[in-house]
Motif scaffolding. Structure first.
Motif: not given
Length: 332
Positions: A183-200
């Motif tokens: 579930e945490h890996i999926e969170d990272v995936k969604m962060a990249f999909d949503r924020d791109g280079e700004k993903a934390d």
């Protein structure tokens, strides 16, 4: 300039070339590519390096082309045409003629929006320039499409994850083998999909480095076309089957040159990183063979979805990645 340079075919030609200033530059260029000194009497090239004399120049040329302009990466990309029904009058952007009909009058590139006749689409050059507004996500997006849309040399997921891993995870035991929470890996995936280079993806948000390694592996698994493309898959498998180590290395290098530039650059960057992982084997217990087991099926998949083929090829997938890691300084 480099593409016209060739290694002399015989000692007579070598002698003539060495007498000229231009020939001396060729020798120096080759030495840089191979990482050896020239001009020392009696100096010899290590046989595998001598084997790669000409092919290393090809690699040097490719790297020079990729870094010629740091602000623009001119990767060739085909258009992603799909049948489209246009509302109102439309003209073909290739031949400038009217698109007749009420439905399905032509095709539209879903990446850049180019509108052309279906027949004209067969003649359009591979000059697609994806519009960032049309790229809805980062994961599951074609690799070349993503890097062209963001005008980057490699996918930002690869750069950002590797940067984070090298900063705090190279000595982590079982790095890449140990899995993080799904579930945490999926969170990272969604962060990249949503924020791109700004993903934390910093340690403040994801203290477990295995989450970041899991997100990187998931990115490669989700690619519609693997890093080692379907077109080159069988050629890599055949190269892995070559019995002679030197000839196998040469065969692998020849197939590497067939990869699309964006795929080649991404693979090169990843192998440099994985080599760094193996240099910390005493702490992380991950050598090139272990990483080959992890990344073999991740980076290369057979074109046909056949379980028996996949199982049969697993040892060759592992071997290919192992060879790429151990010889990254020669192959790339």
């Amino acid at each position: 300039m480099f593409s016209q340079e060739v290694w002399p075919e015989n000692e007579k030609k070598c002698a003539v070339v060495r007498k000229s200033k231009q020939g001396r530059k060729r020798q120096e260029l080759l030495a840089v590519a191979l990482g050896v000194k020239v001009g020392v009497r009696g100096s010899l090239l290590w046989p595998p390096l001598k084997l790669f004399a000409c092919s290393q120049i090809s690699s040097l040329v490719r790297r020079a082309a990729l870094t010629h302009n740091d602000n623009h990466f001119n990767y060739e990309k085909t258009h992603n045409f799909k049948v489209h029904t246009f509302r109102g009058p439309h003209w073909c952007e290739y031949c400038a003629n009217f698109m007749w009909g009420l439905i399905a009058q032509g095709v539209r590139c879903s990446d850049c929006g180019l509108n052309v006749h279906k027949q004209c689409s067969k003649h359009v050059p591979n000059d697609c320039q994806p519009d960032l507004k049309r790229i809805k996500k980062v994961y599951c997006c074609d690799l070349t499409t993503l890097v062209k849309a963001h005008n980057m040399q490699r996918p930002m997921v690869v750069d950002m994850c590797i940067r984070e891993i090298e900063a705090r995870g190279l000595k982590s035991e079982g790095i890449y083998r140990v899995s993080g929470f799904t579930e945490h890996i999926e969170d990272v995936k969604m962060a990249f999909d949503r924020d791109g280079e700004k993903a934390d993806i910093s340690a403040n948000i994801y203290p477990d480095i295995n989450i970041i390694t899991g997100a990187l592996k998931l990115y490669f698994r989700d690619l519609p076309i693997p890093v080692i493309t379907y077109d080159t898959y069988s050629k890599f498998i055949e190269a892995a089957k070559v019995s002679s180590a030197d000839e196998r290395l040469e065969a692998v290098h020849e197939v590497l040159m067939l990869l699309p530039p964006a795929h080649y650059e991404t693979l090169r960057y990843l192998m440099i990183h994985l080599k760094k992982v193996t240099l910390n084997e005493k702490d992380n217990f991950m050598n090139a063979e272990n990483l080959g087991i992890v990344f073999g099926p991740t980076l290369m998949r057979p074109p046909e979805d056949n379980t028996l083929t996949t199982l049969h090829d697993m040892r060759y997938q592992k071997l290919i990645v192992q060879i790429l890691i151990e010889n990254e300084d020669v192959l790339f």
